[in-house]
Design a protein around this motif. Structure first.
Motif, PDB file in Angstrom:
ATOM      1  N   GLN A   1      43.122  45.356  47.484  1.00  7.38           N
ATOM      2  CA  GLN A   1      44.179  44.570  46.852  1.00  7.38           C
ATOM      3  C   GLN A   1      44.792  43.583  47.847  1.00  7.38           C
ATOM      4  O   GLN A   1      45.098  42.426  47.492  1.00  7.38           O
ATOM      5  N   THR A   2      44.978  44.027  49.072  1.00 10.47           N
ATOM      6  CA  THR A   2      45.534  43.149  50.106  1.00 10.47           C
ATOM      7  C   THR A   2      44.598  41.983  50.380  1.00 10.47           C
ATOM      8  O   THR A   2      45.033  40.825  50.518  1.00 10.47           O
TER       9      THR A   2
ATOM     10  N   ASP B   1      44.782  39.467  47.483  1.00 10.58           N
ATOM     11  CA  ASP B   1      46.020  38.691  47.539  1.00 10.58           C
ATOM     12  C   ASP B   1      45.965  37.656  48.656  1.00 10.58           C
ATOM     13  O   ASP B   1      46.406  36.508  48.484  1.00 10.58           O
TER      14      ASP B   1
ATOM     15  N   PRO C   1      42.999  39.844  41.521  1.00 11.16           N
ATOM     16  CA  PRO C   1      43.509  41.137  41.984  1.00 11.16           C
ATOM     17  C   PRO C   1      43.099  42.265  41.043  1.00 11.16           C
ATOM     18  O   PRO C   1      42.669  42.030  39.902  1.00 11.16           O
TER      19      PRO C   1
END
Length: 355
Positions: A168-169, A172, A178
């Motif tokens: 997810q990081t 982003d 995402p």
């Protein structure tokens, strides 16, 4: 609560029902599913009640679940949110027909689109982490499929919290699609997900779906201690009987039956079925909200499961169920919660973050 009291899915604006229709039981290929007629009755009832969130996977009943679902949604595709999964191997012996890599992702999506008779998938899950594929390959693959229009949203299932957080990081940071959904096993007999996975989902904006919310049927009260010695063929996988599956995945245990006993007591007191109480416990979860996936073998079971939407559990009953099924959070959670630790962190003051 009703099926048409829709919730937004994670950080997305997609509206979905608070209880999802699971189709792992659609098709009798594995020896314990529902035939086409019974599957259609469950599907129709779910939509009649306002449900719109359908969960399937390429692997379920060897592809039959997607094929049946494709027939059922043919004249109402736009009214359902269709979620499927890739990862599991559909061609034993072919190493590239399974796993999380781009080739399997793309080929699985193409095959699912054909079986489902549609030109797009609303939500595509990575089914289970393979411990091999680089995370940038997965997330860029999701992003490419979304940009192509064949997939609209990405999700993940059965993966360690730290890997999901990395993914997810990365998405982003790079402006890629995402993850908006997390699917995990969660029930009164499987609460270890409360240590890392649920808090992670809450922080990172992932909608949470719970598979096996009845603990492979154990929480419905269908098994007793006489079933504890049940033997099964370890090589049979998901085929055989439901009891074979429950024994194989560890759901049939002394502890699980103890918890099921408490559920049965509550159910008797409230004039409800054990399955309804177990599902209602999940529906009462917050921060994050948990959406159960219900997959029944018969129409009667499915109709009973939907009755959980009408069950209200008071604080005392919820505490009773929580206590019966409690787990140790382990380090560092238990250490962080110690009064001594809290004292040296906050110096006698109190502070909290608004929900």
């Amino acid at each position: 609560m009703k099926l048409d009291n829709y919730l937004t899915l994670g950080r997305s604006g997609l509206r979905v029902s608070p209880m999802s229709l699971g189709t792992m039981t659609f098709g009798s290929d594995w020896g314990w599913g529902a035939d086409a007629g019974e599957s259609r009755r469950m599907f129709d009832l779910y939509l009649e009640r306002g449900g719109n969130f359908i969960d399937t996977a390429n692997f379920y009943t060897n592809g039959s679940a997607e094929t049946l679902l494709g027939r059922f949604i043919a004249d109402r595709r736009e009214s359902v949110v269709l979620a499927t999964k890739y990862t599991l191997n559909m061609q034993p012996g072919n190493p590239n027909a399974g796993g999380n890599h781009r080739r399997n992702m793309v080929r699985s999506v193409e095959a699912s689109l054909k079986r489902l008779g549609t030109d797009y998938i609303d939500l595509l899950y990575l089914h289970i982490w393979d411990n091999l594929t680089p995370i940038d390959e997965v997330m860029r693959g999701f992003d490419d499929l979304v940009r192509s229009g064949k997939v609209l949203y990405a999700g993940i299932s059965d993966t360690p919290a730290w890997q999901v957080a990395r993914m997810q990081t990365l998405a982003d940071l790079r402006g890629w699609t995402p993850l908006v959904a997390l699917q995990i096993e969660h029930s009164l007999i499987e609460r270890t997900v409360e240590r890392e996975l649920l808090p992670m989902a809450h922080e990172l904006g992932l909608g949470v779906m719970a598979w096996s919310p009845l603990g492979s049927g154990v929480l419905s009260g269908k098994y007793t201690r006489a079933d504890l010695g049940h033997a099964r063929d370890a090589a049979s996988g998901v085929t055989g009987t439901r009891k074979d599956v429950a024994a194989g995945n560890g759901a049939l245990s002394e502890r699980s039956l103890d918890i099921a006993g408490t559920v049965a007591q509550v159910a008797k007191e409230q004039g409800r079925s054990s399955a309804q109480i177990a599902l209602a416990w999940l529906l009462h979860r917050t921060a994050p909200v948990v959406m159960p996936i219900i997959g029944a073998r018969t129409f009667a079971q499915f109709e009973d499961n939907l009755g959980a939407l009408d069950v209200q559990l008071d604080a005392a009953t919820l505490q009773r169920l929580d206590t019966a099924s409690a787990i140790a959070k382990g380090f560092p959670h238990d250490f962080m919660a110690l009064p001594m630790t809290q004292g040296v962190v906050f110096g006698g003051t109190t502070a909290r973050r608004p929900a």
